[in-house]
Scaffold this motif. Structure first.
Motif, mmCIF file in Angstrom:
data_model
loop_
_atom_site.group_PDB
_atom_site.id
_atom_site.type_symbol
_atom_site.label_atom_id
_atom_site.label_comp_id
_atom_site.label_asym_id
_atom_site.label_seq_id
_atom_site.Cartn_x
_atom_site.Cartn_y
_atom_site.Cartn_z
ATOM 1 N N GLY A 36 28.371 50.027 44.833
ATOM 2 C CA GLY A 36 28.497 48.745 44.743
ATOM 3 C C GLY A 36 29.572 48.351 43.538
ATOM 4 N N CYS A 37 30.099 47.036 43.900
ATOM 5 C CA CYS A 37 30.964 46.545 42.960
ATOM 6 C C CYS A 37 31.042 44.906 43.068
ATOM 7 C CB CYS A 37 32.621 47.051 43.429
ATOM 8 S SG CYS A 37 33.732 46.272 42.416
ATOM 9 N N ASP A 38 30.823 44.516 41.857
ATOM 10 C CA ASP A 38 30.737 43.089 41.629
ATOM 11 C C ASP A 38 32.081 42.559 40.553
ATOM 12 O OD1 ASP A 38 28.105 42.786 42.582
ATOM 13 O OD2 ASP A 38 27.421 43.304 40.607
ATOM 14 N N VAL A 39 33.190 41.685 41.148
ATOM 15 C CA VAL A 39 34.370 41.380 40.558
ATOM 16 C C VAL A 39 34.027 39.799 40.024
ATOM 17 C CG1 VAL A 39 36.667 41.152 40.600
ATOM 18 C CG2 VAL A 39 35.467 43.065 41.585
ATOM 19 N N VAL A 40 34.406 39.411 38.866
ATOM 20 C CA VAL A 40 34.333 37.958 38.483
ATOM 21 C C VAL A 40 35.824 37.343 37.886
ATOM 22 C CG1 VAL A 40 33.423 36.254 36.910
ATOM 23 C CG2 VAL A 40 31.834 37.893 37.967
ATOM 24 N N PHE A 89 43.237 34.579 32.046
ATOM 25 C CA PHE A 89 42.377 34.795 32.850
ATOM 26 C C PHE A 89 41.409 35.955 32.046
ATOM 27 C CE2 PHE A 89 45.329 32.294 35.294
ATOM 28 C CZ PHE A 89 44.380 31.746 36.389
ATOM 29 N N ILE A 90 40.165 35.968 32.527
ATOM 30 C CA ILE A 90 39.343 37.125 32.274
ATOM 31 C C ILE A 90 38.687 37.759 33.718
ATOM 32 C CG2 ILE A 90 37.115 37.582 31.166
ATOM 33 C CD1 ILE A 90 37.451 35.150 29.406
ATOM 34 N N VAL A 91 38.906 38.778 33.894
ATOM 35 C CA VAL A 91 38.344 39.619 34.984
ATOM 36 C C VAL A 91 37.258 40.778 34.378
ATOM 37 C CG1 VAL A 91 38.937 40.980 36.947
ATOM 38 C CG2 VAL A 91 40.527 39.351 36.049
ATOM 39 N N SER A 92 36.227 40.607 35.031
ATOM 40 C CA SER A 92 35.073 41.493 34.648
ATOM 41 C C SER A 92 34.851 42.369 36.071
ATOM 42 C CB SER A 92 33.732 40.556 34.248
ATOM 43 O OG SER A 92 34.096 39.821 33.164
ATOM 44 N N ILE A 93 34.601 43.605 35.936
ATOM 45 C CA ILE A 93 34.293 44.373 36.905
ATOM 46 C C ILE A 93 33.166 45.155 36.536
ATOM 47 C CG2 ILE A 93 35.046 46.527 38.612
ATOM 48 C CD1 ILE A 93 37.842 45.270 37.669
ATOM 49 N N ASN A 94 31.967 45.073 37.522
ATOM 50 C CA ASN A 94 30.831 46.141 37.283
ATOM 51 C C ASN A 94 30.739 46.937 38.676
ATOM 52 O OD1 ASN A 94 28.675 47.049 36.440
ATOM 53 N ND2 ASN A 94 27.243 45.432 37.068
ATOM 54 N N LEU A 95 30.910 48.287 38.300
ATOM 55 C CA LEU A 95 31.187 49.145 39.302
ATOM 56 C C LEU A 95 29.908 50.179 39.184
ATOM 57 C CD1 LEU A 95 33.306 50.049 41.453
ATOM 58 C CD2 LEU A 95 34.011 51.799 39.826
ATOM 59 N N LEU A 151 44.621 36.743 46.193
ATOM 60 C CA LEU A 151 43.722 37.266 44.955
ATOM 61 C C LEU A 151 42.740 38.096 45.556
ATOM 62 C CD1 LEU A 151 44.220 37.625 41.985
ATOM 63 C CD2 LEU A 151 42.709 35.683 41.547
ATOM 64 N N GLU A 152 41.826 37.516 46.490
ATOM 65 C CA GLU A 152 40.746 38.225 47.144
ATOM 66 C C GLU A 152 41.401 39.550 47.823
ATOM 67 O OE1 GLU A 152 37.311 37.465 50.374
ATOM 68 O OE2 GLU A 152 38.018 35.664 48.980
ATOM 69 N N GLN A 153 42.490 39.460 48.421
ATOM 70 C CA GLN A 153 42.901 40.580 49.219
ATOM 71 C C GLN A 153 43.255 41.632 48.195
ATOM 72 O OE1 GLN A 153 42.766 41.187 52.321
ATOM 73 N NE2 GLN A 153 43.941 43.064 52.157
ATOM 74 N N ARG A 154 43.805 41.238 47.233
ATOM 75 C CA ARG A 154 44.190 42.121 46.108
ATOM 76 C C ARG A 154 43.219 42.772 45.521
ATOM 77 N NH1 ARG A 154 49.131 42.078 42.244
ATOM 78 N NH2 ARG A 154 48.711 43.835 41.255
ATOM 79 N N ILE A 155 41.978 42.296 45.314
ATOM 80 C CA ILE A 155 40.664 42.686 44.832
ATOM 81 C C ILE A 155 40.203 43.907 45.970
ATOM 82 C CG2 ILE A 155 38.444 42.235 44.379
ATOM 83 C CD1 ILE A 155 39.512 39.736 43.116
ATOM 84 N N ARG A 156 40.165 43.500 47.179
ATOM 85 C CA ARG A 156 39.614 44.396 48.324
ATOM 86 C C ARG A 156 40.387 45.490 48.062
ATOM 87 N NH1 ARG A 156 35.580 42.311 50.972
ATOM 88 N NH2 ARG A 156 35.475 39.838 50.782
ATOM 89 N N GLN A 157 41.870 45.539 48.170
ATOM 90 C CA GLN A 157 42.666 46.713 48.245
ATOM 91 C C GLN A 157 42.379 47.578 46.957
ATOM 92 O OE1 GLN A 157 46.447 44.919 48.620
ATOM 93 N NE2 GLN A 157 46.545 44.803 50.642
ATOM 94 N N SER A 173 31.082 42.222 45.612
ATOM 95 C CA SER A 173 30.853 40.495 45.364
ATOM 96 C C SER A 173 32.023 40.105 44.332
ATOM 97 C CB SER A 173 29.675 40.668 44.813
ATOM 98 O OG SER A 173 29.450 39.302 44.238
ATOM 99 N N ILE A 174 32.697 39.237 44.971
ATOM 100 C CA ILE A 174 33.812 38.525 44.480
ATOM 101 C C ILE A 174 33.369 37.076 43.968
ATOM 102 C CG2 ILE A 174 36.286 37.829 44.416
ATOM 103 C CD1 ILE A 174 36.635 39.971 46.570
ATOM 104 N N THR A 175 33.666 36.613 42.636
ATOM 105 C CA THR A 175 33.223 35.299 42.350
ATOM 106 C C THR A 175 34.395 34.924 41.623
ATOM 107 O OG1 THR A 175 30.890 36.077 41.932
ATOM 108 C CG2 THR A 175 31.522 33.925 40.863
#
Length: 118
Positions: A38-42, A56-62, A18-24, A6-8
């Motif tokens: 599962g992985c949630d990225v905000v 920028f604030i990046v939160s990752i919940n793995l 940016l979405e492609q970088r997150i997926r990689q 999940s990317i928000t």
């Protein structure tokens, strides 16, 4: 990529780059530890008030079986996080370190100190 992702984007237009970088980055985590469930990225842009700029604030919940690994940035006064790509990179570096620690613990590679009963 096999895991649910999940990317928000908050206060920022979604960016295909940016979405492609997150997926990689998530794919690299999958190679590091194959049991991610599962992985949630905000990605949150700074709220522009009277001042321009901001971090920028990046939160990752793995999620892994029986455990969650969470990372939220930025570090205080880290002006490199004025760039969203740098903030994403640093957040994934931090979650990778925590995931490696988790993997070592589950394999039993972490030494524990023996204490005499008493």
């Amino acid at each position: 990529m096999q895991i649910p992702l999940s990317i928000t984007f908050r206060h920022i237009e979604p960016s295909p780059a940016l979405e492609q970088r997150i997926r990689q980055s998530v794919e690299k985590l999958e190679h590091l530890y194959g049991r991610i469930t599962g992985c949630d990225v905000v990605v949150e842009a700074p709220q522009h008030g009277p001042k321009k700029g901001g971090l920028f604030i990046v939160s990752i919940n793995l999620r892994v079986p029986g455990h969650e690994i969470a990372v939220t940035g930025p570090r205080p006064k880290d002006h490199t996080h004025e760039d969203a790509h740098v903030a994403v990179r640093d957040a994934f570096d931090a979650v990778a370190r925590r995931l490696e620690d988790h993997a070592r613990r589950t394999r039993g590679d972490v030494k524990t100190h023996w204490t005499p009963p008493g």
